[in-house]
Every structure is written in structure tokens, then in C-alpha cells.
Design an enzyme around this catalytic site. Structure first.
Site, PDB file in Angstrom:
ATOM      1  CE  LYS B  76      34.708  37.183  42.862  1.00  0.00           C
ATOM      2  NZ  LYS B  76      34.260  37.654  44.186  1.00  0.00           N
ATOM      3  CB  SER B 152      34.202  41.574  44.094  1.00  0.00           C
ATOM      4  OG  SER B 152      34.154  40.240  44.914  1.00  0.00           O
ATOM      5  CB  SER B 176      31.795  40.065  47.110  1.00  0.00           C
ATOM      6  OG  SER B 176      32.552  41.222  47.024  1.00  0.00           O
TER       7      SER B 176
END
EC number: 6.3.5.7
Lengths: 485, 485
Positions: B76, B152, B176
Site C-alpha cells: 500500500k 482505503s 480500511s
């Protein structure tokens, strides 16, 4: 002026003498090339986190113990949020609601000699925080440079109660605090480098009024002289304002050393809302009693303890004891002198350190550590006074000779310059007889009751002896002869 | 090979059936081919990835490889990785190349030898539940290109779901990891707060953020967590505990497992088909020997409001460092310092980030702090206590991860409150600091449904065991979106 009372509280930022920063491993050394002592944490790169430096906490514990304060078992770091280019994270990590040190007090001596008095200033709190970097406004052609070497340097912010009533008291407090933080080894006290800086909260009120007046805060005073000048100007300004019918508005002001004036930086209305909240990156600081006890065991003898000992064991006055403990250097020098000269000579040692040596240093603008006369040399000198080898007057000559490097020890100087006191009563008697014979007028005056004439005769004898005759013996013999004659 | 588990990949690498370079190239080719439609990766650097793969192959050849050495993963773009552009989904950091590695990166790549395939797209600064707030454009859900992957960690979820990577990292502040895992048919784990270091992970809300694995199965998650977790002296909130093998209990039978079903998670507000899939999963657990007990989390309805005070408060301060001074975006034309700040931040941050900064600044400001921030902290304690009570009567809590399946792009983008409610079941877990998982448990309207598992503090191994046994009994987690292979 006389119907006004001045009220002063002081906030001091003392840079803690740790090797690395309070929340990172970067060096705290002063004077490096800009931005060479700023690591990822100090630069506030994305993702970095603070880790508390235990050495900084120990400094706070030392300070708390030294002022008889409570060292908080639990204190909390909070973020003080504001934007400034030299504040890389956009917030300063500080302590707000729960500081590490609460309460305590400092005893100080205000004024000198007969006018001196003792004062106890209470402390509100002391808390740990990080310093910001520096903005450099020169040499960048209309832009500003940022040096983050100082960012993250540990500070202890020490907040006093509004206990001071004059600029002299404020300076005495700042000096006592300055001496103390150096004494316990938590701050180098270098004011030029900004290691010790004061903000003064100043207000005035009519004498007898219970409530405080509105205060203005003078920021960033980095010398004792500026502290005094700034407060004196500010006090007069506030009194003038009030006397001319204006109200004092709460404000932050800056002192301009060139003009000697304070000027407004921001009013209360412009004050930042710092949006303090507990820093979620740091756990509450828990200080165990074991930790406190360990630090206590490592503390040097504190000024207060030394004072007590000087009074009780050495028979010094409270005034002497406070003066001699004004700094670690002075106390050390005094104690080294006494160690050689002997406890019986403690009082003359105190006098020589506080008066003669201090005056000589002052004249040359030297610090005690730079004194050309060592404690051992001074002790040797005092011993020769004590055993009547030299008089006090001759001692001053010997001291001067030692100061100028004209001999390695007092004995050396006395020997080389032939300053040994004449104590042979036969020799002194011969001199006395000579003087009496040569000064019949003085003898007559004395016999007519003029005591002054006696002093003149003593002076003549001493002159004849080139100052080396034992004054007591001269006195005794003269009186004897005059009474007999 | 693209659908292989991490264990299978590990065996293939160890048996030299494939090299890390070949495996890495295989996934890089897929990224090259499929990413334009999905937008799951924001940065790919073939040379860097292949260099890492070569290093991994050397370790394998030298016999110094670990279990995961040579396996490619997606990171990420919230983790700072040395030499990699690290954007956090923001224009603010669109050109920021990190000079250092996050602890997660150091452990996974430096120590375990995993190979980074690139940085995955995400909601800007992890603020969002749909991946639509990214400066680099929305990510498409591989199950339906017209739908969001969740957020997210939407880029990571889409990348793994479309088999552009065998597994990925995510971070979870309010759901997330779990919500995008649910929407993309993945297994995702948010560990107990403090299990994985936050150092180098760009902070959204420091007291809530936690990194974790996103993969096809619980077993893969366990192996990845082994490489991510561990005490880190650079993160003061990381927990000093002995290292553990999170895969140790995977095969433990579930007989006697007590599953708590919070009545608040089974009421209104959840899509009926989603609820049916969740209930079917629970029935499956009963077949595996578990029992269920109804529990109550009476304050769970306060979790979204409390979260939207605490998280923005911390974010408003965490994001202050993005000021245009030292790195990142700076507006081109500005008049003075304040103007530079305002323009840089106005242009550098997207709407959702600005919304949260403003909420955060508001709830921390003078006069509102007690009513909002302190009150939210009190609620947070109540919510944590609810779980403490619940875990007295059950071992693991189950319910839906998300109230709906993947929604269409733009559907909730204009209505922040609707968007915030998509995390209604996940947020309480972050507020309490507990570990939580999402496990694929069926489909509704052809779209994946996630079952949320919530464990007690440090019960990661147990959660993984509970998920793994379920995945041995059914194959929801093995379903792939159409057109993957």
C-alpha cells in the site's frame, strides 16, 4: 512610581545537556553546518515517530529533586499545534495538563552587602518539550533559510509563580536558576547560544491592591542585562499608560536591545489557538519511585545543603553561605581553599574569595574558572596570614604578585620579595624608638589626647619597616613606650 | 501459479520450479496488462522489483532464504519505502521519493525477502471507504468495473483480487483493510493496536492506525503477519511482547468455540442478502462445533460519531507537516508565508482530506475541546468496555464486515455521511484497539460478502484459526472474478 507595585513571573527555557535530541537520535551539539544534525524524525518526514530520550527525563527529575518539587508519577506529552517554517511537524511536542515537575521553590539573595535580603520564589511547574529550528533571514536574497539542527533539542520550561517584585529580584531569580541548572548538570547555561532564555510576565498594580494588573509577556531575553533593562522599560511604560488613563491590554512583546524598548508582537486577540491534545504517538510518561531514588543518589550536594553546611560546620554567616553557593564554581573554589587552609580559616577564605578575588576578577572581566590565582595558591597565602608570616596589607601585595605570575606560591613570593613580617620584638623596638625620637610633635599631640597622632606614629613605624613589621606588635610597643615616657 | 497460495509459492521457489525473478516478472506482466483498467497500482518500478527478486534468488541459492523469500507482494502506498515514490494517494506527495524504509518494509522486504511489485492506490491519506478520494483516480473493483473496491486499501484489495499480486499490505484506521477485503472477496486482518510498527507508515489517526495483511486466505495472512509484526523501538506505541508464530493454531478444531453475535450488528441498516450470507456462515461454524451466544455492544451506535471526532482531530495535526516547506507539493505563486501555506494546502489536498482537517481543527479548538474531543474519548472507553464485557461470554465476535456489497462508483461520493456509515461495523474495533478480520462468506447479487471476526486483544492466532477452519470447510475465498484466468 512609589505607589505602584511591580509583579513579575518568569518562564525559562533551559536546553538540556543531552547528547541526542529529545525524540530522535540526532546530535544536539551547537554550531554544526545547517541541517547536518537533523534526521528523518527532526525533518518530520512522512511516517516518522518520536521516541522519548530517557536522559532528558532524568534531567527533569534532577531538577524536580533540586527544587524540592513533586516529580509526577505520570505526565503526558501534548501537541501544541501551529504553523511555522522552523516547526517541521506543524506542532511542538510539549506538556500541558500533566507536567513532569510540579511545585518547588528557589531561595535567592537579592542585592549585596547591607542591603542584601533573602527571598524564596515558588515555582509553578517545569515541563519537557522540544525546541524548534531556526529561521535565518539573512543571506537568502529576499527568502528565508531554515536550519533544523536545533529542532528537537530537549528543553525544560520552568515556570515561576508571579513572586518577584522588582527587576532586581527577577535578575536574582534568573541568576539563581541559571546557577542551579548548571550546578546539577542539566544545562550548560550558555546564554549566547540560547541554552538558557527567559520570558518575563510583567504587570503593575497600585500598592495594596490584591488583584494582579494585566500582564504583558516579554519574550526571549537571553542575557541578565536585557532581562533587567526590558523589565525596567516595560514597568515604566505600563505605569505611564495607566497614569495617562489607558488600560493595559494583554500582549506578547519583544525587547529591542538597541533602542532599549519593548514593542508589541501580538495582542491577546491574535493569540494562537494551539489546539493542545495528548500526543497519540507517545505513551504517558511513567516515572517510578525507583527511578527517582536512583537519580537522587546521583545528585551532587545541592546549593541549599551546602549553605547549611557552610553555616553549621564552618561558622559562616548566611549571607556568606548564599554568596559562596551562587555558583558551583565559586563553591568549589571556596571549598578547595578551605580544604588546604583549614576549617579554622574558613572565614578569611570566604572573605578572600568573595571580596578580594571577586573584585580582581571583576576588574579584569574574568570568570572564576579563568582566575590566574588557584585555590591552592590562595590557601597558601591565607595560611601565611594566619601564622603571622605576613600582614593583611602585605598579603594583598603577595596576591597581586601571584595574580601576575611572579611566583608559584605565596611562600615563593614572600621569599623572593623579602616580605616576611618582622616579628623580632627587638628589631621592632629599635624602629619604635627611632620614630619616637624623630617625631616629638606627634608624641606631644598624642599626650594631649589626640588619638590620631598615634595612628601617625604607627604609620611612621610601618614605613620604616617597609610595611613588614607585625602591626599588633608595633601597636603594643608604641603604647607601652608612650605610656612609659 | 497466479492463484497459488503463499505456501505453494514458497515450495515452488524452494524446489527451484520457478525463480523469484520469473515469478516477479509473471506478476509484473499481469500488472502491465490489467492495471490500466483497474488502477490498482500507482507506482511500478520493474527494475527495482527485479533487483529485489534477484537478491531473493541469491538467498534461495545460498540457502539463507526464509519461508517468504522471493514471493512478490503489493505494498500500500502509505508505507515509506527507500527509493520508491511514496504518495499516500495525494497530490501533496505525488513527487515524494522516500529516503527511508518503514519498519514494515524493512521487515517484509529487507528481512523476510518478499519482493515489492509496486505501490498500490489508496484513498488520499487513507481517508475514504471507496478509493475515490485518491489523487490518482478511483480503483475499479475486479468483480465489477463499475463498482468501488472499498477503501482505503482499495488498490491492495483490487490488486490481490485480480491476481496482480499474490498478497498485499493494507492499513486499517476504521475498516480500511476489512471493508475492501469484504468488497473484493479477500481475507484481511487488522491486528491488535501495537502489534505491527507504525514507523514509516504515513499517519492518518495515530491512535487507530494499524497495518495488516490482505490475501486470499487466512493461512496467507498468518504467514504475512509473521513477517510484519514485532516490537519496534522506533514506535513508542508498539508493544513489547515475545514474537509469536501466528500460523501455529491454524488447524486447531473449533469444537466448543463460543461465537458472540452482537444484536446491534444484526438489526436494521444491513442489506438483507448480505445478512443472509453472514447467517449462513455462522450456521457453518455451528456445524464445525461452535456455539453462538447473543451479546450486546450497547455503545456501538456511538462508534461512528466518536470516530469522526477522534480520527479527524489526530489527522488535522498529523497532516500539518505537509506545509510545502521541506518536501512535497508547494503552490507556484504565492505572496507571503501564510499565502504559501494556504495555497499549497488548498491545492495539495483533496476535498475529503480538507473536510477532515477542518473537522479535526474544530473539535480541538478552544471552547469545543471538552464537548467534542474529550467526550469522544469517553465514548471510546465505553466502547472498549463493551468488548471487555462481551469477551467474558464468548471467544470471538461475528457479524457483517460491511452493511452492503460493493457500491457503484460515485454512488456515495457526494454524501460523506452515507460513506462514513459503510464502516459502521468495523470502526468500533479500531476504537477499542482489538484485532479484526474479514473473511469471504458468500455472494449477494454476484458480489462478495465479508464476514467480520473480532477477537480479544492479541487473539490474532485464534482469529486466523477460526478463519482458516472455515476456509477448509468452504471455498468462498477461492472464487475469482471473471476473466482473471
Amino acid at each position: 512610581m512609589n505607589q505602584w507595585e511591580v509583579v513579575i513571573g518568569i518562564e525559562t527555557h533551559a536546553q538540556l545537556a543531552t547528547v541526542s535530541k529529545i525524540f530522535s537520535g540526532a546530535s544536539t551539539a551547537f554550531g554544526a553546518e545547517p541541517n547536518t544534525q537533523a534526521c528523518a524524525v527532526d525533518l518530520a518526514l512522512p511516517g516518522v515517530l518520536p521516541v522519548l530520550n530517557k536522559k532528558a527525563v532524568e534531567c527533569a527529575i534532577r531538577f524536580g529533586l533540586a527544587i524540592g518539587a513533586e516529580v509526577a508519577q505520570k505526565s503526558v506529552f501534548a501537541r501544541k499545534n501551529y504553523f511555522y517554517p522552523d516547526l517541521p511537524k506543524g506542532y511542538q511536542i510539549s506538556q500541558m495538563d500533566l507536567p513532569v515537575v510540579v511545585g518547588g521553590n528557589i531561595t535567592l539573595q537579592v542585592g549585596q552587602g547591607d542591603k542584601a535580603y533573602e527571598k524564596v520564589v515558588r515555582l509553578t511547574r517545569a515541563h519537557l518539550e522540544e525546541d524548534a529550528g531556526k529561521s535565518l533571514h539573512e543571506d537568502f536574497h529576499g527568502k528565508s533559510g531554515i536550519d533544523l539542527n536545533r529542532a528537537g533539542t530537549p528543553l525544560l520550561e520552568i515556570v515561576s509563580e508571579p513572586d518577584m517584585r522588582s527587576s532586581d529580584e527577577a535578575v536574582a531569580y534568573a541568576k539563581a536558576l541559571h546557577a542551579l541548572v548548571r550546578w546539577i548538570g542539566i544545562c550548560d547555561g550558555n546564554m549566547q547560544e540560547g541554552s538558557f532564555r527567559c520570558d518575563a510576565n510583567v504587570s503593575v498594580r497600585p500598592k495594596g491592591q490584591a488583584e494582579f494588573g494585566t500582564r504583558r509577556e516579554i519574550k526571549n531575553l537571553n542575557s541578565f542585562r536585557f532581562l533587567k533593562e526590558a523589565i525596567d522599560f516595560e514597568v515604566q511604560w505600563q505605569i505611564n499608560e495607566i497614569e495617562e488613563g489607558r488600560k493595559i491590554q494583554q500582549a506578547t512583546v519583544l525587547f529591542d536591545p538597541d533602542s532599549g524598548e519593548t514593542r508589541m508582537m501580538r495582542s491577546k486577540e491574535d493569540a494562537h489557538d494551539y489546539r493542545y491534545f495528548p500526543d497519540p504517538d507517545l505513551l504517558p510518561l511513567i516515572i517510578s519511585s525507583d527511578w527517582i531514588n536512583r537519580v537522587k543518589g546521583e545528585l551532587p550536594e545541592l546549593p541549599g545543603q551546602k549553605r547549611e553546611r557552610f553555616v553549621n560546620e564552618l561558622g559562616l554567616s548566611a549571607y556568606d553561605a548564599i554568596t559562596l553557593t551562587a555558583s558551583q564554581e565559586m563553591a568549589d573554589y571556596f571549598e578547595s581553599t578551605v580544604a588546604i587552609a583549614g576549617k579554622a580559616n574558613a572565614k578569611p577564605c570566604a572573605n578572600w574569595v568573595m571580596v578580594d578575588l571577586a573584585a580582581r576578577l571583576n576588574k579584569e572581566g574574568k570568570e572564576l574558572v579563568e582566575s590566574p590565582v588557584s585555590a591552592a595558591q590562595l590557601a597558601g597565602l591565607i595560611q601565611r596570614i594566619a601564622d603571622n608570616t605576613i600582614s593583611n596589607n602585605i598579603a594583598k601585595k603577595v596576591f597581586e604578585a601571584l595574580w601576575n605570575g611572579e611566583g608559584a606560591t605565596a611562600d615563593d613570593v614572600i621569599e623572593k620579595q623579602g616580605l616576611k613580617q618582622i616579628t623580632d620584638s627587638g628589631a621592632i623596638e629599635a624602629l619604635v624608638d627611632e620614630v619616637l625620637a624623630a617625631n616629638p610633635a606627634n608624641v606631644a599631640e598624642f599626650k594631649a589626647g589626640k588619638e590620631k597622632a598615634f595612628n601617625a606614629l604607627v604609620g611612621q613605624v610601618m614605613k620604616a619597616a617597609k610595611g613588614k613589621a607585625n602591626p599588633q606588635q608595633v601597636n603594643d610597643l608604641l603604647r607601652q613606650k608612650l605610656a612609659a615616657g | 501459479m497466479i492463484n497459488a497460495s503463499l505456501k505453494q509459492l514458497s515450495q515452488a521457489l524452494a524446489a527451484k520450479q520457478i525463480s523469484s525473478v520469473e515469478l516477479t516478472q509473471l506478476f509484473l506482466d499481469r500488472i502491465n496488462r490489467l492495471n490500466p483498467a483497474l488502477n490498482a497500482f500507482v507506482t511500478v518500478d520493474t527494475e527495482k522489483s527485479l533487483n529485489s527478486a534477484r537478491a531473493a534468488d541469491a538467498r534461495i541459492a545460498a540457502g539463507t532464504a526464509g519461508l517468504l523469500t522471493g514471493i512478490p507482494i503489493a505494498q500500500k502506498d502509505i508505507f515509506c519505502a527507500e527509493g520508491w515514490r511514496t504518495t499516500c494517494g495525494s497530490k501533496m506527495l505525488a513527487n515524494f521519493v522516500s529516503p527511508y524504509d518503514a519498519t514494515v518494509i524493512r521487515k517484509m522486504e529487507g528481512e523476510a525477502g518478499l519482493v515489492s511489485l509496486g505501490k498500490t492506490n489508496m484513498d488520499e491519506f487513507a481517508m475514504g471507504s471507496s478509493n475515490e478520494t485518491s489523487y490518482f483516480g478511483p480503483v475499479r473493483n475486479p468483480w465489477d468495473n463499475g463498482r468501488v473496491p472499498g477503501g482505503s486499501s482499495g488498490g491492495s484489495a483490487a490488486a490481490v483480487a485480480a491476481r496482480l499480486a499474490p498478497a498485499a499490505t493494507g492499513t486499517d484506521t476504521g475498516g480500511s483493510i476489512r471493508q475492501p477485503a469484504a468488497l473484493c472477496n479477500l481475507t484481511g486482518l487488522k491486528p491488535t493496536y501495537g502489534v505491527v510498527s507504525r514507523y514509516g507508515m504515513i499517519a492518518f489517526a495515530s491512535s487507530l492506525d494499524q497495518a495488516g495483511p490482505m490475501a486470499a486466505s487466512a493461512e496467507d495472512c498468518a504467514l504475512l503477519l509473521n513477517s510484519m509484526a514485532g516490537y519496534d523501538e522506533r514506535d513508542s506505541t508498539s508493544l513489547e511482547r515475545p514474537a509469536e508464530d501466528y500460523a501455529r493454531d491454524l488447524d486447531k478444531p473449533l469444537a466448543g468455540l463460543r461465537i458472540g453475535l452482537p444484536k446491534e450488528f444484526f438489526g436494521e441498516g444491513c442489506d438483507a442478502e448480505v445478512m443472509a450470507a453472514v447467517r449462513a456462515a455462522i450456521a457453518e461454524y455451528e456445524k464445525l462445533g461452535a456455539t453462538t451466544v447473543e451479546i450486546s455492544l450497547p455503545n456501538s451506535h456511538l462508534s461512528v460519531p466518536a470516530y469522526y471526532v477522534i480520527a479527524p482531530a489526530e489527522a488535522s495535526s498529523n497532516l500539518s507537516r505537509f506545509d510545502g516547506v521541506r518536501y512535497g507539493f508547494r503552490a507556484e505563486d504565492y505572496g507571503n508565508l501564510d499565502d504559501m501555506y494556504m495555497k499549497s494546502r488548498a491545492q495539495g489536498f483533496g476535498a475529503e482530506v480538507k473536510r477532515r482537517i477542518m473537522i479535526g481543527a474544530y473539535v480541538l479548538s478552544h471552547g469545543y475541546y471538552d464537548a467534542y474531543y474529550l467526550q469522544a474519548q469517553r465514548i471510546r472507553r465505553l466502547i472498549a468496555n463493551d468488548f471487555v464485557e462481551a469477551f467474558k461470554v464468548c471467544d470471538v465476535i461475528m457479524g457483517p464486515t460491511s452493511p452492503s456489497t460493493a457500491f457503484t462508483l460515485g454512488e456515495k461520493a457526494a454524501d460523506p455521511v452515507q460513506m462514513y456509515l459503510s464502516d459502521i461495523y468495523t470502526i468500533a474495533v479500531n476504537l477499542a484497539g482489538l484485532p479484526g478480520m474479514s473473511v469471504p462468506c458468500g455472494f449477494a447479487g454476484g458480489l462478495p460478502v465479508g464476514l467480520q471476526l473480532i477477537g480479544n486483544y492479541f487473539a490474532e492466532a485464534q482469529l486466523l484459526n477460526v478463519a482458516h477452519r472455515y476456509q477448509q470447510a468452504c471455498d468462498w475465498h477461492l472464487r475469482r472474478p471473471a476473466g482473471i484466468e
